[in-house]
Write a protein that holds these residues in place. Structure first.
Motif, mmCIF file in Angstrom:
data_model
loop_
_atom_site.group_PDB
_atom_site.id
_atom_site.type_symbol
_atom_site.label_atom_id
_atom_site.label_comp_id
_atom_site.label_asym_id
_atom_site.label_seq_id
_atom_site.Cartn_x
_atom_site.Cartn_y
_atom_site.Cartn_z
ATOM 1 N N THR A 25 0.830 -1.209 0.000
ATOM 2 C CA THR A 25 0.000 0.000 0.000
ATOM 3 C C THR A 25 0.860 1.253 0.000
ATOM 4 O O THR A 25 0.649 2.180 -0.801
ATOM 5 C CB THR A 25 -0.933 0.012 1.227
ATOM 6 N N ALA A 29 1.170 3.748 -3.180
ATOM 7 C CA ALA A 29 0.770 5.138 -2.935
ATOM 8 C C ALA A 29 1.918 6.090 -3.266
ATOM 9 O O ALA A 29 1.708 7.163 -3.841
ATOM 10 C CB ALA A 29 0.338 5.315 -1.481
ATOM 11 N N ILE A 32 2.244 6.104 -7.291
ATOM 12 C CA ILE A 32 1.160 6.852 -7.935
ATOM 13 C C ILE A 32 1.192 8.317 -7.504
ATOM 14 O O ILE A 32 0.943 9.219 -8.302
ATOM 15 C CB ILE A 32 -0.210 6.211 -7.606
ATOM 16 N N HIS A 36 1.573 11.425 -9.925
ATOM 17 C CA HIS A 36 0.512 12.440 -9.955
ATOM 18 C C HIS A 36 1.086 13.824 -9.675
ATOM 19 O O HIS A 36 0.747 14.800 -10.372
ATOM 20 C CB HIS A 36 -0.558 12.083 -8.921
ATOM 21 N N MET A 347 -3.743 -1.770 -3.972
ATOM 22 C CA MET A 347 -3.957 -0.659 -4.899
ATOM 23 C C MET A 347 -5.144 0.197 -4.468
ATOM 24 O O MET A 347 -5.083 1.436 -4.510
ATOM 25 C CB MET A 347 -4.168 -1.197 -6.316
ATOM 26 N N CYS A 351 -4.895 4.114 -3.198
ATOM 27 C CA CYS A 351 -5.659 5.228 -3.775
ATOM 28 C C CYS A 351 -6.395 6.015 -2.695
ATOM 29 O O CYS A 351 -6.433 7.250 -2.728
ATOM 30 C CB CYS A 351 -6.644 4.709 -4.818
ATOM 31 N N PHE A 355 -5.589 9.851 -1.793
ATOM 32 C CA PHE A 355 -6.670 10.842 -1.869
ATOM 33 C C PHE A 355 -6.806 11.605 -0.555
ATOM 34 O O PHE A 355 -6.924 12.836 -0.546
ATOM 35 C CB PHE A 355 -7.989 10.145 -2.217
ATOM 36 N N ILE A 377 -7.067 11.488 -8.979
ATOM 37 C CA ILE A 377 -5.871 10.673 -9.247
ATOM 38 C C ILE A 377 -6.169 9.550 -10.234
ATOM 39 O O ILE A 377 -5.258 8.842 -10.667
ATOM 40 C CB ILE A 377 -5.313 10.083 -7.935
ATOM 41 N N LEU A 378 -7.448 9.372 -10.573
ATOM 42 C CA LEU A 378 -7.831 8.292 -11.486
ATOM 43 C C LEU A 378 -7.809 8.806 -12.925
ATOM 44 O O LEU A 378 -8.823 9.187 -13.484
ATOM 45 C CB LEU A 378 -9.225 7.758 -11.127
ATOM 46 N N THR A 382 -2.580 6.724 -14.281
ATOM 47 C CA THR A 382 -2.803 5.834 -13.136
ATOM 48 C C THR A 382 -3.272 4.465 -13.605
ATOM 49 O O THR A 382 -2.866 3.427 -13.051
ATOM 50 C CB THR A 382 -3.844 6.448 -12.176
ATOM 51 N N ALA A 386 -1.514 0.899 -12.907
ATOM 52 C CA ALA A 386 -2.258 -0.193 -12.278
ATOM 53 C C ALA A 386 -2.103 -1.484 -13.069
ATOM 54 O O ALA A 386 -1.849 -2.565 -12.497
ATOM 55 C CB ALA A 386 -3.730 0.188 -12.143
#
Length: 417
Positions: A25, A29, A32, A36, A347, A351, A355, A377-378, A382, A386
């Motif tokens: 995790t 994080a 990503i 981002h 994942m 996220c 967030f 973030i989607l 991303t 994934a």
């Protein structure tokens, strides 16, 4: 049936699975999040000045012009005469202009001479206007409006008087002590070079230089009152920003300015110049991304190592499944499914963690660093990450999966002393 068996198997080993999930995790994080931030930082950086169609200065390279006019780094090769500026801004395609006069400082911070149009038309980030946190724009010659960082670091309040220095060094031996300025406004933080700038009237730049002749002090000094009686119309400026009535006219006006007959000028598109400057910083963002990838790879290898370590303990479990009629491929798919479940859970939690972090830090990032980070973030990037993470974890999971496939029934049922 297979999905239920995978869930029960993971629950039976929930202690080690929990640690693996937590590690994954954080790693996902981080990956990503950095990606981002990289995309949003690039957008924010390339919008340090927003809504400006052209920046005009003396003939030089576009990066040099961008650095001194927007970032207050370096110096201009020459000035632009005031008559030339007045002639250019009368062009029918020009809607507004912001003159910029540089060359002075205050305790290491750049002083910028401009006019009231600066507070009306200057934009940054996603077309954000300048906002005065306290006070009002300058109205008289010896008023000044401070950037947020200048006011905070130097502890200035409204009504205080400050003295400017000739030159842009942190230490200056030519002070304009006889013409102090009064702080009438303090801008809200923007996270851009505006925060590190002391803003004064163009007329003030002329007034404080009445005492100088070719950079050296004159024998007789001109007082504030005497300066106000002089004609303070600027003789020259350093650069100016332009907003056009139509974006379609940008290249036409740019070409006309570049071919200006009276004096050699350069007109640049700030967005293009900012993008070029960002490319020079691309190695740093690539390095950050590489570090994140290595952290993720280490977490995935850790997950597979944990699975490999548990395979010896699970030999009897696998043997019982074989005795119950499970095909070796069944065991292989079971291991793959377990890895897939842990990765998907990681994942999703990554996220959520990212967030929540952005929600908490969004205002601080905007205030302190000028980074206006979107909470969305989607995006397509991303999605690609994934898919890549799932594919990589699936490839790595083939190692314990093949061990489960190759183990014979006797391996798990034989009693070892």
């Amino acid at each position: 049936m297979l999905m239920k068996l995978a869930r029960l198997s993971l629950w039976n080993r929930r202690g080690t699975v929990l640690m693996t999930w937590l590690s994954l995790t954080i790693s996902i994080a981080l990956l990503i999040g950095i990606n981002h931030l990289r995309i949003e930082a690039k957008t924010s950086f390339t919008s340090t000045v927003s809504g400006t169609d052209l920046i005009v200065g003396a003939r030089s390279g576009q990066l040099n012009l961008l650095l001194y006019s927007v970032f207050r780094i370096g110096n201009a090769t020459a000035n632009i005469s005031w008559p030339s500026y007045q002639r250019i801004i009368k062009h029918p395609q020009i809607a507004w202009s912001i003159p910029i006069s540089l060359g002075d400082s205050h305790r290491g911070y750049r002083v910028m001479g401009t006019n009231s149009d600066y507070f009306t038309y200057y934009r940054y980030a996603n077309n954000q206007p300048l906002v005065l946190r306290q006070g009002q724009p300058f109205a008289s010659v010896f008023d000044t409006v401070l950037g947020a960082e200048v006011a905070q670091k130097l502890g200035y309040k409204l009504g205080q008087q400050i003295e400017l220095s000739h030159g842009v060094g942190a230490v200056s031996f030519s002070q304009h002590k006889n013409k102090p300025f009064t702080v009438v406004g303090i801008l809200a933080r923007t996270g851009t070079p505006v925060d590190q700038t002391v803003h004064v009237n163009l007329e003030a730049i002329e007034a404080i230089h009445l005492d100088l002749q070719q950079g050296a002090p004159k024998p007789t000094q001109v007082t504030r009152e005497q300066a106000l009686a002089h004609d303070l119309t600027p003789k020259a400026i350093t650069a100016f920003m332009l907003g056009l009535t139509s974006r379609m006219a940008t290249f036409t006006v740019q070409r006309q300015i570049n071919e200006f007959k009276t004096e050699p000028l350069t007109a640049i598109l700030p967005g293009v110049a900012l993008a070029e400057l960002w490319q020079m910083l691309g190695m740093v963002e690539g390095l950050l991304l590489l570090i994140s990838l290595l952290v993720l790879l280490a977490a995935l290898v850790g997950m597979i190592t944990t699975l490999l370590a548990s395979m010896k303990e699970r030999q009897r479990e696998m043997a019982i499944l074989r005795a119950a009629g499970a095909h070796p491929w069944y065991l292989f798919v079971l291991i793959q499914l377990e890895v897939l479940l842990v990765t998907l859970a990681s994942m999703l939690s990554a996220c959520v963690l990212l967030f929540m972090s952005l929600v908490l830090l969004q205002d601080k990032l905007a205030a302190d660093f000028g980074l206006f980070i979107s909470l969305n973030i989607l995006n397509q990037a991303t999605l690609y990450w994934a898919v890549g993470i799932l594919a990589l974890s699936s490839v790595l999971a083939t190692i314990p999966g093949m061990l489960a496939y190759r183990n014979t029934l006797a391996d798990g049922l034989t009693v070892r002393l």
